[in-house]
Design a protein around this motif. Structure first.
Motif, PDB file in Angstrom:
ATOM      1  N   UNK A  21       6.436   6.229-112.437  1.00 46.28           N
ATOM      2  CA  UNK A  21       7.119   5.233-111.600  1.00 46.28           C
ATOM      3  C   UNK A  21       7.436   5.814-110.226  1.00 46.28           C
ATOM      4  N   UNK A  22       7.839   7.049-110.177  1.00 43.60           N
ATOM      5  CA  UNK A  22       8.145   7.701-108.890  1.00 43.60           C
ATOM      6  C   UNK A  22       6.891   7.799-108.029  1.00 43.60           C
ATOM      7  N   UNK A  23       5.755   8.134-108.630  1.00 44.50           N
ATOM      8  CA  UNK A  23       4.494   8.206-107.881  1.00 44.50           C
ATOM      9  C   UNK A  23       4.093   6.823-107.366  1.00 44.50           C
ATOM     10  N   UNK A  24       4.247   5.822-108.221  1.00 42.43           N
ATOM     11  CA  UNK A  24       3.912   4.447-107.820  1.00 42.43           C
ATOM     12  C   UNK A  24       4.776   4.009-106.641  1.00 42.43           C
ATOM     13  N   UNK A  25       6.058   4.280-106.691  1.00 43.19           N
ATOM     14  CA  UNK A  25       6.960   3.895-105.608  1.00 43.19           C
ATOM     15  C   UNK A  25       6.646   4.641-104.318  1.00 43.19           C
ATOM     16  N   UNK A  26       6.276   5.923-104.402  1.00 40.30           N
ATOM     17  CA  UNK A  26       5.882   6.703-103.211  1.00 40.30           C
ATOM     18  C   UNK A  26       4.627   6.108-102.564  1.00 40.30           C
ATOM     19  N   UNK A  27       3.644   5.736-103.415  1.00 37.62           N
ATOM     20  CA  UNK A  27       2.400   5.137-102.899  1.00 37.62           C
ATOM     21  C   UNK A  27       2.703   3.809-102.200  1.00 37.62           C
ATOM     22  N   UNK A  28       3.535   3.006-102.810  1.00 34.00           N
ATOM     23  CA  UNK A  28       3.877   1.712-102.201  1.00 34.00           C
ATOM     24  C   UNK A  28       4.640   1.917-100.892  1.00 34.00           C
ATOM     25  N   UNK A  29       5.537   2.901-100.837  1.00 29.87           N
ATOM     26  CA  UNK A  29       6.281   3.178 -99.604  1.00 29.87           C
ATOM     27  C   UNK A  29       5.331   3.557 -98.466  1.00 29.87           C
TER      28      UNK A  29
END
Length: 169
Positions: A8-16
């Motif tokens: 989830x942290x990786x997904x949120x970083x990519x979206x940011x």
């Protein structure tokens, strides 16, 4: 080879990263508010020459229909029922502004009296009920074209406009 599940942290970083790089487009929401005589409400704004339909810029995370209701209440001191979407209008760059999307909503018929003492003075100098014919004398050219385009609008339909002109799509 099995694909690794992203956290989830990786997904949120990519979206940011994508949110920071993707284009942002200004959205505007306005209301078509009429009186019992069929005239439409135009606002004489304190910060520009042209009059305009009531409404404003959509805040981040805010739905355009909520923007119309909020802006009309804040700026004119009246509560309206926001109805159907009349038109979506893509506006090209104009007078230094980038392009934008304008959402025009039906706000029905207002049967009360406007109270200028409730107007937000830093934005609204006055408000006027005008006929569709006389509106063009007071508004920006793109608004006049949009009002012409929506003249035959029927409830339940939504027009798609580019630079305030019907596209046939």
């Amino acid at each position: 080879m099995a694909r690794r599940e992203e956290t989830e942290a990786e997904r949120l970083r990519r979206i940011a990263i994508l949110n920071a790089r993707l284009p942002k487009k200004r959205n505007i929401a306005q209301g078509l508010l009429r009186n019992s005589a069929g005239e439409m409400l135009l606002c004489e704004l304190s910060y520009k020459q042209e009059w305009d339909l009531p409404g404003g810029v959509v805040d981040p995370g805010e739905p355009p229909a909520a923007t119309v209701a909020r802006e009309i209440e804040e700026e004119l001191g009246i509560v309206v029922e926001v109805g159907g979407l009349v038109a979506v209008n893509w506006l090209p760059p104009w007078r230094g502004w980038d392009d934008a999307h304008l959402f025009l909503f039906d706000c029905g018929v207002f049967g009360g009296e406007l109270d200028p003492s409730r107007f937000l003075a830093r934005e609204i100098a006055d408000a006027h009920w005008v006929t569709a014919t006389s509106a063009a004398d007071h508004v920006a050219p793109y608004t006049a074209r949009m009002l012409d385009a929506v003249e035959g609008w029927t409830a339940g339909s939504t027009l798609y406009l580019e630079n305030s002109e019907p596209t046939g799509r």
